[in-house]
Scaffold this motif. Structure first.
Motif, PDB file in Angstrom:
ATOM      1  N   TYR A  54       0.841  -1.198   0.000  1.00  0.00           N
ATOM      2  CA  TYR A  54       0.000   0.000   0.000  1.00  0.00           C
ATOM      3  C   TYR A  54       0.876   1.248   0.000  1.00  0.00           C
ATOM      4  O   TYR A  54       0.675   2.184  -0.778  1.00  0.00           O
ATOM      5  CB  TYR A  54      -0.905  -0.023   1.232  1.00  0.00           C
ATOM      6  N   ILE A 111      -3.037  -3.099  -5.857  1.00  0.00           N
ATOM      7  CA  ILE A 111      -3.295  -1.822  -5.177  1.00  0.00           C
ATOM      8  C   ILE A 111      -2.915  -0.650  -6.076  1.00  0.00           C
ATOM      9  O   ILE A 111      -3.588   0.376  -6.118  1.00  0.00           O
ATOM     10  CB  ILE A 111      -2.532  -1.778  -3.834  1.00  0.00           C
ATOM     11  N   THR A 122     -10.783  -0.071  -0.779  1.00  0.00           N
ATOM     12  CA  THR A 122      -9.423  -0.544  -1.057  1.00  0.00           C
ATOM     13  C   THR A 122      -9.330  -2.065  -1.039  1.00  0.00           C
ATOM     14  O   THR A 122      -8.847  -2.683  -1.991  1.00  0.00           O
ATOM     15  CB  THR A 122      -8.437   0.035  -0.021  1.00  0.00           C
ATOM     16  N   SER A 126      -8.507  -4.686  -4.052  1.00  0.00           N
ATOM     17  CA  SER A 126      -7.189  -5.337  -4.062  1.00  0.00           C
ATOM     18  C   SER A 126      -7.314  -6.846  -3.877  1.00  0.00           C
ATOM     19  O   SER A 126      -6.299  -7.542  -3.803  1.00  0.00           O
ATOM     20  CB  SER A 126      -6.305  -4.762  -2.964  1.00  0.00           C
TER      21      SER A 126
END
Lengths: 391, 282
Positions: free
Chosen positions: B89, B174, B200, B204
């Motif tokens: 990330y 990501i 997120t 991902s």
């Protein structure tokens, strides 16, 4: 070099830092890499001519001249006999080497070697399968120089098709700071101070051999019950947390890193550790007896008669005490040749006194050779040992 | 016609390679797995008797190591995920112009041998490394406790060795996330955690699934970490197969164990992919 390891041969060759240690010790740094290079790229090809011997041996097992990238004793042999020797450091593992040549042996096709160097138990297998040729005794008059202890193993009682290249003693090794009184018995080994820091050899003939001797049994005549009993003893010591590992020569690294304080180990490794770390490590043959095994020069059934004769001359050459002493000055295992000690006096008087290379008469008497196993035993006993070792 | 044939011709080298180096060995292994020792034969001589009991024997005798393999691999995978996710990330969103540099750092350990990296862990966790004395000084472990030759060391080694397999797919996933979706989430009054959970993480997921598979599968079959960092009490199924093959010279059991391992992994992975619901991956 009956080096057993939990890793594959390729894996070991990468991490075998011991190699450079020995090289440094002998003051000939870099010989490992050089030797490996010298052996690289060729695996015993070329026609088997009478004036050529193709010899497959373990790495770092023959005197090597770093400056000239040559093997001095081989060069002298070629000079005096006119026989050319191609030397290959192709042995990493007994099973692996056997696997490589097994198919050709079966078909009686050239395996690419005229002289091989299996450890006792593997030599026994070659003989059983008829893959070894009997020596022509007339070509090897020096054969009588073999040490008495090694002269009549059960797989080749009168040494008709094998002769020991180097002997390997199994015994106790220890960290002297943690074991100030030294280790002479199994009780010393399993002293509370060593709990969880004991490593034993993954070569069952040494580890179980030493346990057997301590239990009053003789490895030379061991029965299945006695053997399994000794394996159970080891398994108990593992499950109770005394033994931290069953390993090949990586035990040497565990000793230096302090992760192990006492081991069942090999004389050659302990010689290096002891001489590198002044006073920090020591080695002794157990009071109840140690083990001795050997790697053996042997002529495969596929060698031509001419190559066989040349190989026999080469074997004879290395059973000359003076030549054996030259090899011993480089290789730190037990020299199997009588008279080499006297010759060593001329090369290096200190080494001539070494119990590691020239065990005294008393030590020799205290060493046992593990009897050869039948194929069924070999499988079952190895399985029992491997299972005890967690495999 | 030519148009139809072209793709197949392009596939030919790949198929040829897989046939020679995957299909043939697998068939050979399958054939070996049901053999038994030749009566009166020498060590390592086996003949085909179609003894399927080999599979049951092999599994029953080694179920402990099987169980251990999957437990260690699972812990290592979860640890690797916990370490890799924030890392991937950060590289994807926060590293700016250093993105490539950080990616190189993630891959850099791969430039050295797998074995050397594992041996390095042995030294790090060894008596003369810095970890053990430090932990002893602050009283976390006792003087007699060691870290090498333990399950802890094996799992740590596996986590470390397979970390890039987790980080790279995670990063790829990501990195593809459009930052505007995160902004949009904020505009809709989602807090940071909700944004992560609702935006997120779901976006991902392909990376999470790919990363966990790429870590778990090799970890379950790994034997190097257990051999170098473990003890006889932490042996995994890979060690058993190695010992059966090279030490005991029991090819049938080694082959049967290999197939059982393959089948077990295949089943676990199928269930996992079904649950994760990311068919696009497979």
């Amino acid at each position: 070099m009956a080096k057993k390891s939990p890793l594959s041969p390729e894996a070991r060759s990468i991490i075998n830092a011991r190699v450079s240690r020995r090289a440094v010790l002998a003051g000939i740094g870099g010989v490992g890499a050089a030797g490996a290079l010298a052996a690289c790229g060729s695996s015993g090809d070329g026609a088997a001519s009478g004036e050529l011997v193709r010899w497959g041996n373990w790495p770092l097992y023959l005197d090597f001249d770093e400056a000239g990238k040559t093997y001095p004793t081989i060069d002298k042999f070629t000079e005096s006999t006119g026989i050319e020797v191609k030397y290959f450091e192709d042995y990493n593992d007994n099973d692996e080497f056997f696997g490589k040549v097994q198919a050709q042996l079966k078909l009686n096709e050239d395996i690419g070697y005229d002289l091989v160097c299996p450890t006792d138990w593997m030599a026994a297998r070659w003989i059983r399968l008829g893959y070894a040729q009997k020596f022509d005794a007339a070509n090897i008059p020096n054969k009588t120089n073999i040490l008495d202890t090694l002269a009549s193993p059960s797989y080749d009682p009168s040494r008709e098709s094998t002769l020991t290249w180097q002997g390997i003693m199994g015994g106790f090794g220890w960290n002297t700071a943690k074991n100030p009184k030294g280790i002479r018995t199994l009780d010393d080994l399993f002293a509370p101070a060593n709990k969880g820091k004991i490593v034993v050899l993954s070569e069952l003939r040494d580890t179980i051999g030493i346990i057997l001797l301590a239990q009053g049994a003789d490895p030379a005549t061991v029965t299945e019950d006695q053997y399994m009993n000794a394996v159970d003893f080891m398994a108990k010591k593992i499950s109770d947390g005394w033994i931290r590992g069953v390993k090949g020569n990586e035990y040497a690294e565990d000793l230096t890193s302090g992760d192990a304080t006492a081991v069942i180990g090999w004389s050659g490794d302990m010689f290096i550790l002891a001489s590198e770390n002044e006073g920090k490590f020591d080695f002794a043959i157990p009071e109840s007896g140690g083990t001795i095994s050997g790697d053996n020069m042997m002529i495969p059934s596929t060698a031509t008669p001419e190559a066989k004769a040349s190989a026999e001359k080469l074997i004879n050459w290395y059973y000359d005490p003076a030549i054996a002493a030259e090899v011993a000055a480089y290789v730190n295992y037990v020299t199997p040749v009588k008279g080499a000690q006297a010759e060593m006096e001329k090369i290096d008087p200190d080494l001539a006194k070494s119990e590691y290379i020239f065990p005294s008469e008393a030590t020799m008497k205290n060493l046992s050779v593990f009897r050869s196993l039948t194929p069924t035993e070999e499988t079952a006993w190895t399985e029992a040992f491997q299972k005890a070792a967690g495999n | 016609m030519g148009k139809i044939r072209t793709p197949y011709l392009l596939l030919l080298p790949g198929f040829g390679f897989l046939f020679v180096f995957f299909i043939l060995p697998i068939l050979n292994l399958a054939q070996t797995s049901t053999q038994t020792a030749v009566g009166g034969g020498d060590t390592g001589q086996y003949e085909q008797t179609f003894r399927f009991q080999n599979y049951i024997d092999a599994f029953v005798e080694n179920k402990e190591q099987f169980g251990r393999s999957f437990v260690y691999a699972l812990i290592a995978t979860l640890l690797a995920l916990a370490i890799s996710y924030p890392l991937a990330y950060a590289i994807a969103f926060k590293s700016g112009k250093y993105k490539n540099f950080f990616l190189v750092l993630v891959v850099a350990p791969f430039f050295t041998s797998f074995l050397l990296r594992t041996v390095a862990w042995k030294q790090i966790l060894g008596e003369e490394g810095f970890v053990v004395p430090t932990l002893r000084n602050i009283g976390i472990i006792s003087d007699s406790t060691t870290l090498t030759s333990t399950a802890f060391a094996v799992v740590m080694g596996m986590t470390y060795n397979f970390l890039p397999f987790m980080t790279l797919p995670l990063f790829a996933s990501i990195d593809r996330i459009d930052p505007r979706t995160l902004e949009a989430s904020g505009d809709l009054y989602a807090n940071g955690f909700t944004t992560f959970r609702k935006v997120t993480l779901p976006l991902s997921m392909p990376g999470v699934v790919a990363g966990t598979l790429l870590t778990f599968i090799p970890a379950a079959g790994d034997y190097v970490n257990a051999a170098i960092l473990g003890s006889p009490n932490t042996k995994m199924i890979g060690n058993v197969i190695e010992s059966r093959y090279f030490k005991i010279v029991d090819y049938p059991t080694a082959a049967a164990l290999s197939f059982t391992l393959m089948a077990a992994i295949l089943i676990l992975v199928t269930i996992y992919i079904r649950k994760a619901g990311t068919e696009e991956l497979v």
